[in-house]
Design an enzyme around this catalytic site. Structure first.
Site, short mmCIF file in Angstrom:
data_model
loop_
_atom_site.label_atom_id
_atom_site.label_comp_id
_atom_site.label_asym_id
_atom_site.label_seq_id
_atom_site.Cartn_x
_atom_site.Cartn_y
_atom_site.Cartn_z
N HIS A 108 9.56 4.40 -30.09
CA HIS A 108 9.18 3.65 -31.30
C HIS A 108 8.91 2.17 -31.04
O HIS A 108 8.97 1.34 -31.95
CB HIS A 108 10.30 3.79 -32.36
CG HIS A 108 9.78 3.86 -33.77
ND1 HIS A 108 9.91 2.81 -34.65
CD2 HIS A 108 9.15 4.84 -34.44
CE1 HIS A 108 9.38 3.15 -35.82
NE2 HIS A 108 8.91 4.38 -35.72
N HIS B 153 -1.38 10.79 -34.40
CA HIS B 153 -0.24 10.25 -35.16
C HIS B 153 -0.48 10.49 -36.64
O HIS B 153 -1.58 10.25 -37.14
CB HIS B 153 -0.16 8.75 -34.87
CG HIS B 153 0.93 8.02 -35.56
ND1 HIS B 153 0.69 7.13 -36.59
CD2 HIS B 153 2.27 8.00 -35.36
CE1 HIS B 153 1.84 6.59 -36.99
NE2 HIS B 153 2.81 7.11 -36.26
#
Length: 384
Positions: A187, A287
């Protein structure tokens, strides 16, 4: 010519923006232009593009419109502009497909597969209860999962932090066995020195991939990180054009790219990025922690991209409070997952029917999602 005559923008919960474009013959196309936490900024950018370039134009000339929106501004690129272009581009492709009576993937060369594998999130922002959640999702039919690697983490952290991350992955691996894939998302929270330590610690538990081991502004560190693992390295959700990806491909260490169909210039641009990746033997897993229009756009590009590997989707993701992906569809069966896959739709355009009445109803709510600002124990800002 059936020119573009109107558009509307809707901020809807949990954190999405929907764009409705209408043509003179009554055809309606939908797009999802948003940056999570900057939705109103993107909304303004969409208004500028629609008012300056698109109203009164022929919707069929998608490539020309893309070039005009991108190159018509002296300053170009970046998350806001590219997300605005992305949502408009999705809606134009939806219109084109409907006007030709064909799914978008047919207009891009036709389907290269019948279905695309999907993965499911587990564990939340600060990963916890991962083993139990993993078992639940495998029981629900998913064959691939993804979890965050760590909560906030110091630039150089203690051995216990590394051990905790490895133990979480080990717990999931022991819970679901060797036939389930487990992606691990750093992340962008992790510095280069910690990324090197973490990838080594995770490797014995066979992660599917490690995602965004460092922030894109530190992509120059990826070759060094890659020396510490044989695990596939994934990145790209915060990269917005083929020019951003060019250096990544030339670097030669990333195995899986993750462009976002609502951030990286839409269907037109991501199809080009996918083709570039194919030339470098790099797979793609778009994504998509977003809504139904973004997911439908992803599936259309997955359908006609031979190097598409797997698709992220946000059903029941930890961000989706109050509403979820299927709530905005008149027929949610289009996203039914079977054996961990979703079928490629063959209805015209994006292949979904948006429940416009529900969209208008939900847009009356105050939607003001911003991502949390995390801090370290000393009070300094931590990466979220």
């Amino acid at each position: 010519m059936s020119e573009i005559v109107d558009y509307e923008l809707f901020e809807v919960p949990p954190r999405w923006v929907f764009l409705r474009i209408e043509t003179a013959d009554g055809t309606v196309g939908w797009g999802e232009p948003v940056i999570e936490g900057r939705s109103r900024t993107v909304l303004t950018a969409v208004e500028e593009l629609m008012d300056n370039y698109l109203l009164g134009e022929d919707p069929q000339r998608i490539e020309d419109h893309w070039q005009a929106m991108y190159r018509g501004g002296f300053y170009r690129g970046g998350p806001i502009l590219m997300s605005a272009i992305a949502g408009i581009d999705q809606a134009l492709w939806d219109i084109k497909g409907k006007q030709y009576g064909a799914p978008i993937h047919d207009l891009l060369g036709g389907a290269a597969r019948d279905r695309i594998r999907v993965y499911q999130w587990i564990g939340g922002d600060r990963p916890s209860d991962v083993a139990e959640q993993a078992r639940e999702q495998v029981d629900a039919g998913f064959t691939a999962l993804k979890m965050n690697a760590t909560p906030e983490i110091e630039r150089i952290d203690d051995p216990a932090t590394v051990t905790a991350a490895a133990n979480r992955l080990q717990q999931v691996r022991e819970a679901v066995g060797d036939e389930i894939d487990i992606g691990v998302d750093f992340h962008g929270r992790v510095s280069k020195p910690m990324a090197k330590r973490l990838v080594e610690a995770l490797e014995p538990h066979d992660p599917f991939f490690v995602e965004e081991p460092v922030l894109p502004e530190h992509n120059d560190a990826l070759p060094e990180i890659a020396q510490h693992t044989t695990t596939s390295i994934a990145t790209g959700e915060r990269m917005f054009s083929r020019w951003d990806y060019k250096e990544l491909f030339e670097q030669g260490v990333v195995d899986l790219i993750q462009p976002d169909l609502s951030h990286a210039g839409g269907i037109t641009e991501v199809k080009k990025i996918a083709a570039m990746a194919e030339a470098y033997d790099v797979a793609m897993a778009p994504h998509c922690p977003l809504g139904p229009i973004a997911l439908a756009s992803c599936v259309q590009v997955d359908a006609c991209s031979p190097n598409a590997l797997i698709q992220e989707q946000s059903l029941n993701i930890h961000y989706n409070e109050t509403t979820d992906v299927l709530d905005y569809l008149t027929d949610p069966s289009v996203f039914e997952y079977e054996e961990g896959y979703v079928s490629i739709p063959d209805d015209p355009g994006l292949g979904i029917d948006i429940d416009e009445e529900y969209v208008r109803e939900q847009s009356q709510q105050d939607v003001d999602w911003t991502n949390p600002v995390w801090r370290h124990d000393d009070g300094s800002v931590a990466e979220w």
